[in-house]
Write a protein that holds these residues in place. Structure first.
Motif, PDB file in Angstrom:
ATOM      1  N   SER A 142      15.121   8.400  -1.658  1.00  0.00           N
ATOM      2  CA  SER A 142      14.480   8.193  -2.958  1.00  0.00           C
ATOM      3  C   SER A 142      13.197   7.381  -2.769  1.00  0.00           C
ATOM      4  N   PRO A 143      12.064   8.041  -2.546  1.00  0.00           N
ATOM      5  CA  PRO A 143      10.788   7.365  -2.301  1.00  0.00           C
ATOM      6  C   PRO A 143      10.300   6.496  -3.456  1.00  0.00           C
ATOM      7  N   ARG A 144      10.852   6.705  -4.651  1.00  0.00           N
ATOM      8  CA  ARG A 144      10.416   5.909  -5.803  1.00  0.00           C
ATOM      9  C   ARG A 144      11.106   4.544  -5.879  1.00  0.00           C
ATOM     10  N   VAL A 145      11.986   4.252  -4.935  1.00  0.00           N
ATOM     11  CA  VAL A 145      12.607   2.924  -4.881  1.00  0.00           C
ATOM     12  C   VAL A 145      11.612   1.961  -4.250  1.00  0.00           C
ATOM     13  N   PRO A 146      11.140   0.937  -4.980  1.00  0.00           N
ATOM     14  CA  PRO A 146      10.184  -0.018  -4.391  1.00  0.00           C
ATOM     15  C   PRO A 146      10.842  -0.809  -3.273  1.00  0.00           C
ATOM     16  N   ASN A 147      10.034  -1.324  -2.368  1.00  0.00           N
ATOM     17  CA  ASN A 147      10.582  -1.968  -1.165  1.00  0.00           C
ATOM     18  C   ASN A 147      11.551  -3.110  -1.469  1.00  0.00           C
ATOM     19  N   TYR A 148      11.314  -3.842  -2.564  1.00  0.00           N
ATOM     20  CA  TYR A 148      12.186  -4.978  -2.866  1.00  0.00           C
ATOM     21  C   TYR A 148      13.538  -4.563  -3.441  1.00  0.00           C
ATOM     22  N   ASN A 149      13.744  -3.266  -3.651  1.00  0.00           N
ATOM     23  CA  ASN A 149      15.043  -2.762  -4.120  1.00  0.00           C
ATOM     24  C   ASN A 149      15.801  -1.981  -3.051  1.00  0.00           C
ATOM     25  N   LEU A 150      15.193  -1.778  -1.889  1.00  0.00           N
ATOM     26  CA  LEU A 150      15.809  -0.947  -0.857  1.00  0.00           C
ATOM     27  C   LEU A 150      17.136  -1.514  -0.358  1.00  0.00           C
ATOM     28  N   GLU A 151      17.162  -2.815  -0.106  1.00  0.00           N
ATOM     29  CA  GLU A 151      18.398  -3.427   0.399  1.00  0.00           C
ATOM     30  C   GLU A 151      19.522  -3.329  -0.628  1.00  0.00           C
ATOM     31  N   LYS A 152      19.194  -3.577  -1.891  1.00  0.00           N
ATOM     32  CA  LYS A 152      20.201  -3.478  -2.958  1.00  0.00           C
ATOM     33  C   LYS A 152      20.753  -2.062  -3.048  1.00  0.00           C
ATOM     34  N   ALA A 153      19.866  -1.092  -2.959  1.00  0.00           N
ATOM     35  CA  ALA A 153      20.297   0.302  -3.039  1.00  0.00           C
ATOM     36  C   ALA A 153      21.238   0.638  -1.889  1.00  0.00           C
TER      37      ALA A 153
ATOM     38  N   PHE B 249       0.835  -1.199   0.000  1.00  0.00           N
ATOM     39  CA  PHE B 249       0.000   0.000   0.000  1.00  0.00           C
ATOM     40  C   PHE B 249       0.874   1.255   0.000  1.00  0.00           C
ATOM     41  N   HIS B 250       1.879   1.246   0.858  1.00  0.00           N
ATOM     42  CA  HIS B 250       2.797   2.376   1.014  1.00  0.00           C
ATOM     43  C   HIS B 250       3.544   2.671  -0.290  1.00  0.00           C
ATOM     44  N   ASP B 251       4.026   1.628  -0.944  1.00  0.00           N
ATOM     45  CA  ASP B 251       4.722   1.813  -2.225  1.00  0.00           C
ATOM     46  C   ASP B 251       3.773   2.359  -3.288  1.00  0.00           C
ATOM     47  N   CYS B 252       2.526   1.892  -3.254  1.00  0.00           N
ATOM     48  CA  CYS B 252       1.544   2.382  -4.222  1.00  0.00           C
ATOM     49  C   CYS B 252       1.276   3.874  -4.032  1.00  0.00           C
ATOM     50  N   THR B 253       1.303   4.356  -2.788  1.00  0.00           N
ATOM     51  CA  THR B 253       1.083   5.787  -2.548  1.00  0.00           C
ATOM     52  C   THR B 253       2.232   6.619  -3.118  1.00  0.00           C
ATOM     53  N   HIS B 254       3.407   6.000  -3.238  1.00  0.00           N
ATOM     54  CA  HIS B 254       4.557   6.681  -3.846  1.00  0.00           C
ATOM     55  C   HIS B 254       4.620   6.436  -5.357  1.00  0.00           C
ATOM     56  N   MET B 255       3.632   5.698  -5.869  1.00  0.00           N
ATOM     57  CA  MET B 255       3.584   5.339  -7.289  1.00  0.00           C
ATOM     58  C   MET B 255       4.839   4.575  -7.714  1.00  0.00           C
ATOM     59  N   SER B 256       5.364   3.765  -6.782  1.00  0.00           N
ATOM     60  CA  SER B 256       6.618   3.055  -7.056  1.00  0.00           C
ATOM     61  C   SER B 256       6.442   1.541  -7.194  1.00  0.00           C
ATOM     62  N   PHE B 257       5.240   1.041  -6.909  1.00  0.00           N
ATOM     63  CA  PHE B 257       5.051  -0.417  -6.937  1.00  0.00           C
ATOM     64  C   PHE B 257       4.860  -0.932  -8.355  1.00  0.00           C
ATOM     65  N   PHE B 258       4.162  -0.137  -9.168  1.00  0.00           N
ATOM     66  CA  PHE B 258       4.000  -0.438 -10.598  1.00  0.00           C
ATOM     67  C   PHE B 258       4.408   0.792 -11.410  1.00  0.00           C
ATOM     68  N   LYS B 259       4.745   0.577 -12.658  1.00  0.00           N
ATOM     69  CA  LYS B 259       5.062   1.700 -13.539  1.00  0.00           C
ATOM     70  C   LYS B 259       3.801   2.479 -13.889  1.00  0.00           C
ATOM     71  N   ASN B 260       2.687   1.758 -13.957  1.00  0.00           N
ATOM     72  CA  ASN B 260       1.414   2.347 -14.339  1.00  0.00           C
ATOM     73  C   ASN B 260       0.716   2.989 -13.136  1.00  0.00           C
ATOM     74  N   ALA B 261       0.356   4.276 -13.266  1.00  0.00           N
ATOM     75  CA  ALA B 261      -0.265   5.005 -12.150  1.00  0.00           C
ATOM     76  C   ALA B 261      -1.620   4.415 -11.760  1.00  0.00           C
ATOM     77  N   LYS B 262      -2.391   3.981 -12.758  1.00  0.00           N
ATOM     78  CA  LYS B 262      -3.715   3.409 -12.480  1.00  0.00           C
ATOM     79  C   LYS B 262      -3.590   2.104 -11.694  1.00  0.00           C
ATOM     80  N   ALA B 263      -2.607   1.293 -12.052  1.00  0.00           N
ATOM     81  CA  ALA B 263      -2.377   0.032 -11.338  1.00  0.00           C
ATOM     82  C   ALA B 263      -2.013   0.307  -9.883  1.00  0.00           C
ATOM     83  N   ASN B 264      -1.203   1.339  -9.655  1.00  0.00           N
ATOM     84  CA  ASN B 264      -0.844   1.722  -8.282  1.00  0.00           C
ATOM     85  C   ASN B 264      -2.084   2.130  -7.492  1.00  0.00           C
ATOM     86  N   ARG B 265      -2.976   2.880  -8.135  1.00  0.00           N
ATOM     87  CA  ARG B 265      -4.186   3.348  -7.439  1.00  0.00           C
ATOM     88  C   ARG B 265      -5.143   2.197  -7.132  1.00  0.00           C
TER      89      ARG B 265
END
Length: 351
Positions: free
Chosen positions: A276-287, A71-87
């Protein structure tokens, strides 16, 4: 840190600010499906033992937290590339976690834009008073703040306030899109609750749902609290505030055991997320691992994070959080110093 180094730091993290549709879908499946199964298993376990049901509810609460990270990633529009999918996914996970998507999206974006800024507090963050502000506050102002900062109120009553009040009502002046989204989520929750109560009875429903919501809510508040309320956290007034320093120095790296890190969607890498809020949660550790300067962020563990419970006021003079006990000691020291100065001046006058 110079402006050039700050720019380089943000540039180093930029490659990780890209969603992967396959990973996102897998995360939806391994978060929401287990939660539904665990909810049903907790209900079934009531016929065996209420304690067995409670244990399963605790595990289910962990998956609610993991769902909240989606949910949190979707609010940052970072979970999907598509804005509608995030919403869409954000609204569905908002129903599960009991958070209004558009409302929280707005408040959380303000939190990111003002985190650690002493002149722009009040939206989407934990109430923090400085030593001077507390000193100048009225009796009832002090009382209200002291009550707010007690663990019983913050982590006990906090989830109740969030789920029943804060997340259920729109702010004054909310735009139509925000208002309708809140109504949709509220109605959806009401329909699901009514259906489950009709199917299994209100007692069984409450015995399963209440522990899950309360544990997930209290744990979520704790995670948010400890990631900004640590001993040498960064706070500055507007004229000195800096976004990158607020992200790296004002957010902690909460180093959790791997199972807990997985359940919390790696949100312990909070310094990376704020940078960088646009980093999805599954990339945070790598970053984090790929960016050496980020290794210097304040690291706290389960054990050391418990110290944060006693932090109450931010002392701008020492740039650290202090307890109310330490505040009283500072006041006594200040009074003694003032008394000594007055005595010295009186002695000089008499001579």
């Amino acid at each position: 840190m110079s402006k050039q180094k700050q720019a380089q730091l943000r540039k180093s993290v930029a490659p990780f600010a890209s969603s992967d549709t396959k990973k996102s879908i897998i995360q939806i499946i391994n978060s929401i499906v287990p939660f539904i199964l665990l909810w049903f298993l907790s209900y079934q376990s009531l016929s065996i033992s209420i304690w067995l049901s409670l244990v399963i509810s605790v595990i289910a609460a962990g998956f609610v937290i993991r769902t909240f990270i989606i949910f949190h990633d979707c609010t940052h529009m970072s979970f999907f590339k598509n804005a509608k999918a995030n919403r869409i996914v954000g609204t569905i996970t908002g129903i599960i976690t009991h958070f209004a998507f558009e409302k929280w999206k707005r408040e959380h974006s303000i939190h990111h834009a003002t985190s650690s800024n002493l002149d722009k507090r009040g939206t989407g963050d934990v109430w923090v008073m400085t030593v001077e502000e507390y000193k100048e506050a009225s009796y009832f102002g002090k009382l209200g703040y002291r009550l707010y900062r007690t663990p019983i109120v913050m982590f006990g009553l906090g989830p109740v306030f969030l789920f029943l009040i804060s997340n259920r009502f729109n702010r004054k002046g909310a735009k139509r899109k925000e208002r309708l989204n809140t109504y949709l989520i509220n109605v959806s929750i009401a329909v699901i609750y009514a259906s489950l109560i009709w199917a299994i009875g209100w007692q069984a429903f409450l015995m399963v749902q209440l522990p899950i919501l309360f544990i997930a809510g209290a744990s979520g508040i704790w995670l948010f609290y400890v990631q900004h309320q640590f001993e040498d956290s960064y706070f500055e007034n507007e004229d000195e505030w800096d976004y990158v320093k607020a992200a790296v120095d004002g957010s902690s790296y909460y180093k959790l055991p791997k199972v807990m890190e997985w359940l919390t969607g790696s949100i312990g890498y909070h310094h990376v997320h704020h940078l960088s809020p646009r980093v999805p949660n599954y990339n945070l550790e790598k970053a984090h691992e790929s960016t050496p300067p980020l290794h210097q962020a304040t690291t706290i563990t389960l054990k050391t994070s418990l110290k944060s419970i006693r932090f109450r006021l931010y002392d701008q003079a020492s740039r650290t959080f202090i307890s109310f006990k330490e505040y009283k000691a500072l006041q006594r020291k200040s009074q003694k110093s003032g008394l000594g100065l007055k005595t010295s001046e009186s002695s000089v006058t008499q001579k």
